[in-house]
Design a protein around this motif. Structure first.
Motif, PDB file in Angstrom:
ATOM      1  N   ILE A 214      58.790  54.241  42.472  1.00  0.00           N
ATOM      2  CA  ILE A 214      58.608  53.134  42.069  1.00  0.00           C
ATOM      3  C   ILE A 214      56.965  53.189  43.364  1.00  0.00           C
ATOM      4  O   ILE A 214      57.432  53.132  44.695  1.00  0.00           O
ATOM      5  CB  ILE A 214      58.993  52.278  42.456  1.00  0.00           C
ATOM      6  N   TRP A 215      56.012  53.387  43.140  1.00  0.00           N
ATOM      7  CA  TRP A 215      54.508  53.557  44.502  1.00  0.00           C
ATOM      8  C   TRP A 215      54.443  51.709  45.214  1.00  0.00           C
ATOM      9  O   TRP A 215      54.053  50.909  43.880  1.00  0.00           O
ATOM     10  CB  TRP A 215      53.733  54.345  44.212  1.00  0.00           C
ATOM     11  N   PHE A 228      55.184  51.012  38.552  1.00  0.00           N
ATOM     12  CA  PHE A 228      55.959  52.774  38.073  1.00  0.00           C
ATOM     13  C   PHE A 228      54.595  53.649  38.120  1.00  0.00           C
ATOM     14  O   PHE A 228      53.495  54.059  37.765  1.00  0.00           O
ATOM     15  CB  PHE A 228      57.059  52.615  36.611  1.00  0.00           C
ATOM     16  N   ALA A 229      54.778  54.732  39.019  1.00  0.00           N
ATOM     17  CA  ALA A 229      53.831  55.960  38.747  1.00  0.00           C
ATOM     18  C   ALA A 229      54.141  57.208  38.569  1.00  0.00           C
ATOM     19  O   ALA A 229      55.573  57.266  39.123  1.00  0.00           O
ATOM     20  CB  ALA A 229      53.161  55.787  39.956  1.00  0.00           C
ATOM     21  N   GLY A 230      53.717  58.208  37.615  1.00  0.00           N
ATOM     22  CA  GLY A 230      54.001  60.012  37.148  1.00  0.00           C
ATOM     23  C   GLY A 230      53.352  60.290  38.327  1.00  0.00           C
ATOM     24  O   GLY A 230      52.678  60.438  37.134  1.00  0.00           O
ATOM     25  N   PRO A 343      62.832  56.363  42.896  1.00  0.00           N
ATOM     26  CA  PRO A 343      62.287  56.418  44.138  1.00  0.00           C
ATOM     27  C   PRO A 343      61.121  56.031  44.642  1.00  0.00           C
ATOM     28  O   PRO A 343      60.089  55.699  43.786  1.00  0.00           O
ATOM     29  CB  PRO A 343      62.128  58.362  44.122  1.00  0.00           C
ATOM     30  N   LEU A 344      61.339  55.680  45.854  1.00  0.00           N
ATOM     31  CA  LEU A 344      60.463  54.902  46.460  1.00  0.00           C
ATOM     32  C   LEU A 344      59.297  55.185  47.159  1.00  0.00           C
ATOM     33  O   LEU A 344      59.401  56.083  48.116  1.00  0.00           O
ATOM     34  CB  LEU A 344      60.951  53.950  47.231  1.00  0.00           C
ATOM     35  N   ALA A 962      63.213  49.098  42.381  1.00  0.00           N
ATOM     36  CA  ALA A 962      62.469  50.966  43.714  1.00  0.00           C
ATOM     37  C   ALA A 962      64.353  51.233  44.154  1.00  0.00           C
ATOM     38  O   ALA A 962      65.439  50.088  44.332  1.00  0.00           O
ATOM     39  CB  ALA A 962      62.436  50.759  44.350  1.00  0.00           C
ATOM     40  N   GLU A 963      64.721  52.073  44.677  1.00  0.00           N
ATOM     41  CA  GLU A 963      66.345  52.990  44.738  1.00  0.00           C
ATOM     42  C   GLU A 963      66.866  51.997  45.649  1.00  0.00           C
ATOM     43  O   GLU A 963      67.273  51.448  46.493  1.00  0.00           O
ATOM     44  CB  GLU A 963      66.104  54.663  45.174  1.00  0.00           C
TER      45      GLU A 963
END
Ligand SMILES: [Zn+2]
Length: 1014
Positions: A214-215, A228-230, A343-344, A962-963
């Motif tokens: 998660i950006w 959400f970023a991959g 993850p953030l 996000a975590e």
């Protein structure tokens, strides 16, 4: 009879075949499989990546010409795609670059357009990203990123009534925070995918299964802009062996005809399962994405789809994993449906290295002249659109459309980045020039209409003919160089595109010493003459000839500098006449020359800011601001990095410095050649210090009476290469600030991001390239600070910069290289310009600005002056005979309520939370006073690219978890706009977009789209 005979023969052959090929039959592949819970789902995402210019120009790529360079034809891709999609309704495809799609679309028949609309409606064809191009993220200004994305989104909305929901920045060389929060979340995207992140970062993320995050790119807007970023595990191609382009050497088709040799269904299924499991090992959840395509692929789309049909059919028969036709939207929804935490990630993904000695930080500076041209045109486009609005759109045919198109194309990740071949870079410049010429007509025409009549709307053929000077930076401006005969007047109209009143010093080249400047009331204005030095004249003559095609006929001797005051979103007029004698306007100049023998320091600066130069060596040594008593040592120098040619490397790791990669093998200070005189020119408005550092570096430092920053103009080039070594020229400015490895650089001209030398927040950095690995992209500027002071440098275009030594900032100004860096462009970055019968290495001229403030005071200057750099005053000239000249009907104008000014903190370049104590608070804009003569009928808040209403976007947009719980404080956002009060609130770093229907003083209701930002 003949026909009958043929029939019998065919029949016979078919019968024979039937006997031989018992197994051969028409095969229907089952491609309908969707997601299967409990299995590993392999999402096959068919795509093509079509560069809007790189090795070929955008048009050559589209039509498929110049194929000896690269066999690429986007028209073939789109032509072959449609029948392939129609052949099976389960097949899917995403298309990205609207610059290409729109070229194709406008040539299609209504029937074909209808077919394509159906494919879009059914979801078989999906537009993602959806901008004109896939913009670069390092060398782009956020206003250009918004504009080029808006251009594409508007077409998609008009033609298909859809709004793209996925960001797809698969190829840009590193990724910016502004991309994530502004061009991602604020556009309404649910996710963002990309291919290029640092190789060390990628290894760690693979090990930790944290390629997908998660950006949260904005500190100020925090969790409200999460996306959400991959990052892909490798690049944006299919896994090895699953590449099916027609004629490709490596393709291994799925061969399932038992009557032919090399039947390979089981092997291919095994390969598929193995590749899927390997990717699953580094990915969270049981969904993985395969990017099925790459650059300019699907020129024969059926080749890819046929193989994917078979893979889906046989892999699902096998049953170990589940394969399906998918899209990034389906994949995103599948990830979201898991209801997991991710993850953030904060900040950005710069700089990018793809291996040990390969930092892609050279392109931050590559082609510095093109980068300036793009930035100049960007600011001009903004001003031209305002003037078009004030004058009212008419059907004279002059618009800003060509400039919008050219600017959008120029944002591509091989355009403004400086990583295309030379002929393609020339094509970008040509397009910008054509766009400029059209916009220049519009600007001249609008200004003429506006000075001639208070109600300019509907004005078509104004009498006044304004001229402009796009080459003013190299002192070439024919309208001001005419010798003003007695009785002739040169009228200068100065337009200010900013929302507040502005006082500035402008300068124009003149031939005559005896000139007087008056404002529109006839009051004489303070002015100053400065000599145009020989070095400038040489550049002017050479480059004006190269760009205009003919040698300048006149030769101006002086710069005439004078102070102008211009209202918000408006203009003022000034009149220049030749005086009978040199009157008070031109104050005699004093020239000092120090030859290095004097021991006293020389002080310059007619106002609060004082700079001291050591007489010995001619360097400036002290900075002192009388007003606030800020004092620091200050020393500026030049050096160059010698470019590695890669010859000492193993053949495997061969790496030269090139258009993308900055790979130095040494750093060499540039000492002035011999005793270089420092020439100081003093005047009432400004002092200038001229230094001829060596035969290819000339520098002018300016200190203005009314300004508290230093302006440095550098002229660099041609960079010598006669020793066979490429060079990358930098300037370093050393202060006594104790910066402790920390500095701040902007993200696309907007937020500032904290950088720590030799450090990355996301992983334990192995430092292999201490200079290149600490370079960052600069669009607005960079600064450093300690407990007392902060030192800021602002730039006029995108460049690379760093702080490699505490207290010091470094900018790379120019690069000239002799080797290709092996990333595909296949040319050395060795720019030359030909004119007057010879070709020379490119000379670059530019400016940067610097200032030292007490701690906490610098942000205001960076924000407001940064905005002035982006939107320089626009000058238009007309000559008038003394007899005929009467004052303009409207010599000054402001587009807003004259008693109103946008609040100090409402601008296009803005502040982030905690940056400045006064300015990072909520501000209000009174729309009634912004549009004083018009009635506001309706106001609608929109998404950033104005393709959907904001409320609708908020409702649709996916919320992610996000975590690391993010800051739970309420994110400040401006509230809804009361339709009666019509006041827009802006929170820090917020950009709000409105579509406003206006009427009354205009002939017809007009809709105006406005981005307001704080
Ligand atoms: Zn690309």
């Amino acid at each position: 009879m003949k026909d009958m005979a043929k029939f019998e023969i065919w029949f016979l052959i078919l019968m024979v075949c039937g006997l031989w090929m018992v197994e051969a039959k028409y095969m229907v592949y089952n491609t309908s499989q969707g997601i299967v819970a409990g299995k590993l789902n392999v999402h096959l995402v068919p795509h093509t990546h079509d560069d809007v210019g790189w090795l070929k120009t955008v048009d050559q790529y589209y039509v498929g010409s110049n194929n000896s360079i690269q066999g690429a034809c986007v028209e073939n891709v789109l032509d072959s795609l449609i029948p392939a999609l129609l052949a099976d309704k389960n097949r899917k495809f995403i298309y990205v670059e609207q610059a290409f799609f729109q070229r194709w679309w406008r040539n299609q028949s209504p029937r074909m357009q209808n077919t394509v609309r159906q494919l879009v409606n059914s979801g078989q064809l999906e537009f993602i990203n959806g901008g004109w191009c896939m913009h670069d993220e390092a060398a782009t200004h956020y206003i250009d990123m918004i504009d080029q994305t808006t251009l594409g989104h508007n077409y998609i909305k008009q033609q298909f009534n859809v709004t793209p929901r996925i960001g797809w920045q698969i190829d840009p060389f590193g990724h910016s925070a502004v991309q994530a929060y502004l061009l991602g979340a604020e556009v309404g995207f649910d996710s963002l995918f990309f291919g290029r992140i640092d190789y060390q970062d990628r290894e760690k993320r693979k090990a930790e299964k944290s390629l997908e995050v998660i950006w949260q790119g904005s500190k100020s807007l925090s969790s409200s802009t999460q996306i959400f970023a991959g990052a892909f595990p490798k690049n944006y191609e299919p896994p090895s062996g699953f590449y099916f382009e027609v004629n490709d050497n490596s393709a291994i088709p799925v061969q399932d005809d038992v009557n032919l040799f090399d039947y390979n269904v089981q092997e291919r299924v095994n390969d598929f399962v193995a590749a899927a499991l390997s990717q699953a090992n580094i990915t969270r959840s049981n969904h993985i994405m395969w990017t099925m395509g790459t650059d300019f692929k699907y020129q024969y789309a059926e080749s890819w789809f046929k193989n994917m049909d078979k893979l889906i059919h046989y892999v699902n028969q096998d049953g170990r994993v589940n394969a399906l036709y998918s899209s990034p939207s389906i994949y995103t929804d599948a990830k979201h449906a898991l209801d997991e935490s991710w993850p953030l990630k904060t900040d950005d993904y710069f700089p990018y290295a793809d291996r040990i000695n390969a930092y892609w930080t050279g392109y931050f500076t590559s082609r510095p002249a093109l980068k300036l041209y793009v930035r100049m045109m960007s600011g001009y486009y903004l001003a031209a659109r305002q003037l078009e609005f004030f004058k009212g759109r008419s059907d004279t045919g002059t618009t800003t459309e060509l400039l919008a198109d050219a600017l959008a194309i120029a944002q591509h990740h091989d355009a403004v980045s400086g990583t295309s071949k030379q002929h393609v870079a020339d094509d970008y410049s040509k397009r910008l020039f054509i766009g400029y010429k059209q916009a220049e007509d519009l600007v001249s025409n609008s200004l003429a209409c506006m000075v001639e009549s208070a109600s300019a709307s509907g004005c078509k053929n104004p009498q006044i003919n304004f001229k402009q000077c796009p080459l003013l930076n190299i002192s070439y401006c024919p309208p001001t160089e005419a010798d003003l005969a007695p009785g002739k007047k040169l009228v200068v109209v100065v337009y200010n595109a900013l929302g507040w009143k502005r006082t500035d010093v402008v300068r124009i080249p003149v031939v005559n010493k005896n000139v007087i400047v008056q404002d529109s009331n006839g009051k004489e204005i303070e002015s100053q003459l400065l000599p145009i030095v020989k070095a400038s004249i040489a550049i002017r003559n050479y480059y004006a000839t190269a760009y205009v095609g003919e040698s300048p006929t006149s030769s101006p001797k002086y710069w005439l500098a004078f102070t102008v005051t211009v209202p918000a979103l408006g203009f003022s007029s000034y009149v220049i006449t030749s005086g009978k004698q040199a009157v008070s306007a031109s104050i005699p100049q004093t020239f000092y020359k120090t030859d290095g023998s004097q021991s006293d320091a020389v002080e310059v600066g007619p106002g609060n800011l004082k700079l001291s130069y050591s007489a010995n060596g001619g360097k400036f040594t002290q900075y002192f601001n009388k007003r606030n008593q800020v004092r620091s040592s200050l020393e500026q120098s030049f050096s160059y990095y010698s470019a590695d040619d890669g010859s000492k490397d193993d053949w495997k790791d061969l790496q030269a410095s090139g258009a993308y990669v900055f790979r130095p093998n040494g750093s060499f200070p540039i000492h002035p050649e011999g005793k270089v005189p420092v020439t100081i020119i003093r005047g009432s408005l400004l002092d200038e210090v001229h230094q001829n550092i060596n035969s290819w570096i000339y520098q002018i430092t300016r200190v203005y009476k009314e300004k508290e920053h230093i302006e440095v103009e550098f002229t660099v080039g041609p960079i010598p290469i006669d020793n066979g070594i490429g060079k990358e020229l930098v300037t370093q400015i050393q202060t006594d600030i104790k910066s402790n490895k920390t500095f701040y650089t902007d993200s696309n001209g907007r937020d500032f991001i904290k950088r720590i030398r030799d450090y990355r927040a996301d992983w334990n950095l192995q430092v292999n390239q201490p200079a290149a690995g600490n370079y960052y992209p600069i669009n607005l500027g960079l600064f450093l600070k300690d407990n007392n002071n902060e030192f800021s440098v602002l730039v006029d275009r995108s460049v690379g910069g760093s702080s490699l030594v505490d207290g010091q900032l470094e900018l790379m100004l120019h690069r000239r290289l002799l080797h290709d860096d092996g990333r595909g462009v296949g040319e050395a970055l060795n720019e030359t310009v030909c004119a007057l019968g010879k070709c020379m290495g490119l000379t670059v001229q530019g400016k940067y600005y610097m200032r030292i403030d007490s701690l906490g005071e610098g942000a205001k200057w960076r924000r407001s002056f940064g905005q002035e750099i982006y939107s320089p005053l626009l000058l238009a000239f007309t000559e008038q005979d003394g007899d005929k000249f009467t004052k303009f009907q409207v010599p000054t104008f402001t587009g807003i309520d004259p008693s109103y000014s946008l609040p100090d903190n409402v601008a296009i370049i803005t502040l982030q939370v905690d940056e400045d104590k006064d300015l990072s608070t909520t501000a209000s804009v009174e729309l009634k006073r912004l549009f004083p003569k018009r009635k506001i009928n309706k106001i609608k808040e929109m998404s950033l690219t104005a393709n959907q209403e904001r409320a609708e976007m908020e409702k649709k947009r996916i919320k992610w978890k996000a975590e690391t719980p993010s800051d739970l404080r309420d994110v400040p956002r401006g509230g809804p706009v009361d339709p009666k009060k019509l006041v827009v609130e802006l929170a820090p770093m917020e950009i709000r977009t409105f579509v406003i229907d206006l009427s009354q003083s205009l002939p017809a209701a007009e809709s105006w789209k406005s981005h307001m930002s704080l």
